[in-house]
Structure formats: structure tokens, C-alpha cells
Design an enzyme around this catalytic site. Structure first.
Site, mmCIF file in Angstrom:
data_model
loop_
_atom_site.group_PDB
_atom_site.id
_atom_site.type_symbol
_atom_site.label_atom_id
_atom_site.label_comp_id
_atom_site.label_asym_id
_atom_site.label_seq_id
_atom_site.Cartn_x
_atom_site.Cartn_y
_atom_site.Cartn_z
ATOM 1 N N LYS A 1 -38.601 -16.159 -42.739
ATOM 2 C CA LYS A 1 -37.323 -15.465 -42.942
ATOM 3 C C LYS A 1 -37.179 -15.157 -44.427
ATOM 4 O O LYS A 1 -37.210 -16.052 -45.283
ATOM 5 C CB LYS A 1 -36.161 -16.333 -42.450
ATOM 6 C CG LYS A 1 -34.825 -15.599 -42.491
ATOM 7 C CD LYS A 1 -34.089 -15.821 -43.778
ATOM 8 C CE LYS A 1 -32.831 -15.004 -43.888
ATOM 9 N NZ LYS A 1 -31.895 -15.560 -44.874
ATOM 10 N N GLY B 1 -31.893 -11.746 -48.133
ATOM 11 C CA GLY B 1 -31.437 -10.635 -48.955
ATOM 12 C C GLY B 1 -31.384 -10.950 -50.441
ATOM 13 O O GLY B 1 -31.642 -10.089 -51.284
ATOM 14 N N GLY C 1 -27.860 -9.575 -46.533
ATOM 15 C CA GLY C 1 -26.416 -9.748 -46.692
ATOM 16 C C GLY C 1 -25.864 -9.082 -47.947
ATOM 17 O O GLY C 1 -24.905 -8.284 -47.866
ATOM 18 N N ASP D 1 -31.027 -16.059 -40.497
ATOM 19 C CA ASP D 1 -31.665 -17.372 -40.262
ATOM 20 C C ASP D 1 -31.711 -17.662 -38.760
ATOM 21 O O ASP D 1 -32.727 -18.117 -38.233
ATOM 22 C CB ASP D 1 -30.877 -18.501 -40.958
ATOM 23 C CG ASP D 1 -30.981 -18.425 -42.469
ATOM 24 O OD1 ASP D 1 -32.079 -18.163 -42.970
ATOM 25 O OD2 ASP D 1 -29.949 -18.615 -43.137
ATOM 26 N N LYS E 1 -28.483 -23.303 -42.348
ATOM 27 C CA LYS E 1 -29.946 -23.223 -42.533
ATOM 28 C C LYS E 1 -30.619 -24.466 -41.965
ATOM 29 O O LYS E 1 -31.601 -24.387 -41.226
ATOM 30 C CB LYS E 1 -30.273 -23.127 -44.030
ATOM 31 C CG LYS E 1 -30.572 -21.730 -44.456
ATOM 32 C CD LYS E 1 -31.042 -21.674 -45.888
ATOM 33 C CE LYS E 1 -30.500 -20.442 -46.550
ATOM 34 N NZ LYS E 1 -30.780 -19.205 -45.833
HETATM 35 C C1 X2W Z 1 -25.479 -10.989 -41.666
HETATM 36 C C2 X2W Z 1 -26.814 -10.333 -41.449
HETATM 37 C C3 X2W Z 1 -27.694 -10.313 -42.680
HETATM 38 C C4 X2W Z 1 -28.103 -11.689 -43.176
HETATM 39 C C5 X2W Z 1 -24.589 -10.153 -42.638
HETATM 40 O O1 X2W Z 1 -23.850 -9.289 -42.193
HETATM 41 O O2 X2W Z 1 -24.661 -10.416 -43.843
HETATM 42 C C6 X2W Z 1 -23.833 -11.963 -40.201
HETATM 43 O O3 X2W Z 1 -23.339 -12.628 -41.099
HETATM 44 P P1 X2W Z 1 -29.023 -12.792 -45.456
HETATM 45 O O4 X2W Z 1 -29.560 -12.058 -46.614
HETATM 46 O O5 X2W Z 1 -30.022 -13.701 -44.826
HETATM 47 O O6 X2W Z 1 -27.726 -13.496 -45.748
HETATM 48 N N1 X2W Z 1 -24.844 -11.122 -40.400
HETATM 49 C C7 X2W Z 1 -23.303 -12.062 -38.812
HETATM 50 O O7 X2W Z 1 -27.968 -12.725 -42.551
HETATM 51 O O8 X2W Z 1 -28.709 -11.628 -44.407
#
Ligand code: X2W
Length: 305
Positions: free
Chosen positions: A42, A45, A78, A207, A263
Site C-alpha cells: 500500500k 498519498g 488522500g 489501507d 493501520k
Molecule cells: C480516502 C481514500 C484515499 C486514501 C480519502 O478520501 O482520502 C476515505 O477516507 P491515503 O493517502 O492512504 O490516506 N477514503 C473513505 O485512503 O488515501
């Protein structure tokens, strides 16, 4: 013969990374553990903003495949979703690390995750010589999800269900599709956007999506790359290896807090559901993926039974 070729390959890469003979020996002894096995990585972002680190990550994934490991990348994004939402003047908020995702937000999340970021990562891996294929959970029902009903204890002690909108909880993963791709030496790069049983689009925490993919594939390792050293004990020392039971104690005792909780829970769930080991890895360390898989010390915290 094959072993000799692999030794040469690893030694060459090791020299490029300036590591010593004993370290190569150590790496090779770990190599046998993962050859032929599936490793789900994984890629968060936060780790993507640094261009050199992103190239390093892509190199690691390609090298893993050359070494006979079957890598699958599941990515987040994210901060990038947050950036586009703010450019569009759409406000956003989180409950326990999950974004409240209304119809406009899920549209942006899909554009960013399945569009820009997914293609960026696939292109970076291809630029290093890998055959990466970008997919989202909506392609061939790769991830089918249901609306997540999040429970939280309110101030008065009662459990309340919070509606997060189009946030999904994975219910099934089309592992056969991934196995077919891996069998063709393709590296799947998966965006955490899922399809609902009625065709809805759900955003899934990355995650959680990676954990579901690792479980469905019976992966030997789930690596959750993040931007902290790993799980710390009460004295703020890094815990290099813990069991699912001690992970649960760390959460219950309040030693592990905030964003590390989901996590660690993902890692514990994966290990309790057939994944040999799940590691929370410091993605800021160059070649963190290789270090975690092929060195004794690793590059974070490994959860295994
Ligand atoms: C996340 C999806 C992306 C994510 C969001 O909208 O940010 C939810 O929170 P990272 O970079 O691993 O934080 N979805 C439901 O998880 O990205």
C-alpha cells in the site's frame, strides 16, 4: 543456474545501493521466504509528493518482480483529493481518519484516485521497466463494497451509527483477475474505488482496500507504507516485531493512537485472515520495500503470529 542469476542480479542492485557483502548474504537468506509469493504494497498519498522517493518506490516494485516476487500495488491519495476539493471550493471533513464522502466528493475521489494518481504510479513503474496496469476496484468488479456503517460511542456512552456517505467496506475481491495478471508478469496498480452491488461508486480507505486485496490473494506480506517510523512503545521506541495480541493491547492501553490505530487494525485483521505478515513501513526511507522484505531489521513494525 537461476539461483546464480538471481544472486548476480541482487548483488548488482546491492552494489548500486552501496550495501555490503554480509548484507547481501542476509538479503539472500530472506529471499527464499518471498520468492514465488505475492506481496501487496500500500503506497500512501503522503509518500508520493517526493519525486526521488517515488522513483525509488517504482524501482523496488520492478526489482521485486525480477526476483520472482509477485507484487500488487494498492495506492492512496488522500492529500491529493484534499487539494482538488479545495481548488473546487468543496469543504471536507473526516471521522476517525475516514473522509465524509458525499456525491460530489466521491466524484472527485474517483477522478483523482482512478485517474491522475493511478496512471502516475503505473507510468512510474513502467518507466523502470515493469509492465504495470492501472485498475480501480470498479474494473471487472475487482473490489465490491457495501456502504460502511461506522459505529462510534457518543459522549453519553451510547453507540451511534455515523453515515459517512459513499464510503465503502470491501465485501469481495476478484482475486482471479489479479492472479491472471500476475501470471502474465503484469504488476496490478489498484485505486481504492469500489463498486456497489447496485452500481454505486464507493471510496474505500486505501489501507482497508490493501488489506482486503492481501487477504483475498493469501499474500505472504502486506506492506503499509507510511510517513512515520512504525509502531512505537510507551517510551517511544520502535517496535520491530509484534504479535496480533500485543498489537491489540497497544491499542487498548492507549499507547497507539490516532491514524496508526486503523493501520494497525488492518495489519492485525490481515494476519488473522491468512496473510503471513503485515508490516507498517517507513516509506520515507529509501528502498523501504526492499529493506523490509530482505533485511533482518526491516524498515518498520512487522505484525505476525
Ligand atoms: C480516502 C481514500 C484515499 C486514501 C480519502 O478520501 O482520502 C476515505 O477516507 P491515503 O493517502 O492512504 O490516506 N477514503 C473513505 O485512503 O488515501
Amino acid at each position: 543456474m537461476l539461483a546464480l542469476l538471481l544472486l548476480l542480479l541482487l548483488a548488482t542492485e546491492a552494489l548500486r545501493m552501496s550495501i555490503s557483502g554480509p548484507q547481501i548474504y542476509e538479503s539472500l537468506s530472506h529471499f527464499g521466504m518471498h520468492a514465488g509469493k505475492t506481496v501487496v504494497v500500500k503506497y500512501g498519498g503522503h509518500a508520493m509528493s517526493d519525486e526521488a522517493a517515488a522513483r525509488c518506490f517504482a524501482q523496488d516494485i520492478v526489482l521485486l518482480q525480477k526476483l520472482g516476487v509477485r507484487p500488487v500495488v494498492v495506492h492512496g491519495g488522500g492529500p491529493q483529493i484534499g487539494n482538488l476539493l479545495s481548488r473546487l471550493n468543496v469543504s471536507t471533513s473526516f471521522v476517525d481518519g475516514l473522509r465524509i464522502t458525499d456525491a460530489a466528493t466521491v466524484e472527485v475521489a474517483e477522478m483523482v484516485l482512478s485517474g491522475t494518481i493511478n496512471k502516475q504510479i503505473a507510468a512510474a513503474i513502467s518507466a523502470e521497466g515493469g509492465h504495470a496496469l492501472g485498475l480501480s476496484g470498479r474494473d471487472d468488479s475487482l473490489i465490491v463494497a457495501e456502504r460502511l456503517l461506522k459505529e462510534r460511542r457518543g459522549d453519553d456512552g451510547h453507540l451511534e451509527v455515523i453515515d459517512l456517505g459513499f464510503v465503502g467496506e470491501p465485501k469481495s475481491v476478484n482475486a482471479a483477475l489479479l492472479v491472471r495478471l500476475l501470471g502474465q508478469d503484469v504488476i496490478p496498480v489498484v485505486a481504492p474505488i469500489a463498486t456497489g452491488r447496485n452500481g454505486e461508486t464507493f471510496s474505500v480507505n486505501a489501507d482497508t482496500a490493501a488489506g482486503a486485496v492481501a487477504q483475498a490473494l493469501g499474500a505472504s506480506r502486506l506492506l503499509l507504507l507510511t510517513d512515520v517510523p512504525g509502531v512505537l512503545d510507551a517510551r517511544k521506541n520502535l517496535l520491530e516485531a509484534i504479535t496480533p495480541a500485543s498489537a491489540r493491547d497497544l491499542i487498548a492501553d492507549g499507547i497507539v493512537r490516532g491514524g496508526m490505530i486503523p493501520k494497525l487494525q488492518t495489519a492485525v485483521t490481515a494476519v488473522n485472515n491468512g496473510v503471513d505478515g503485515a508490516a507498517i513501513v517507513d516509506g520515507r526511507v529509501p528502498h523501504a520495500v526492499l529493506l523490509e522484505l530482505f533485511s533482518e531489521k526491516g524498515a518498520g513494525t512487522l505484525v505476525s503470529s
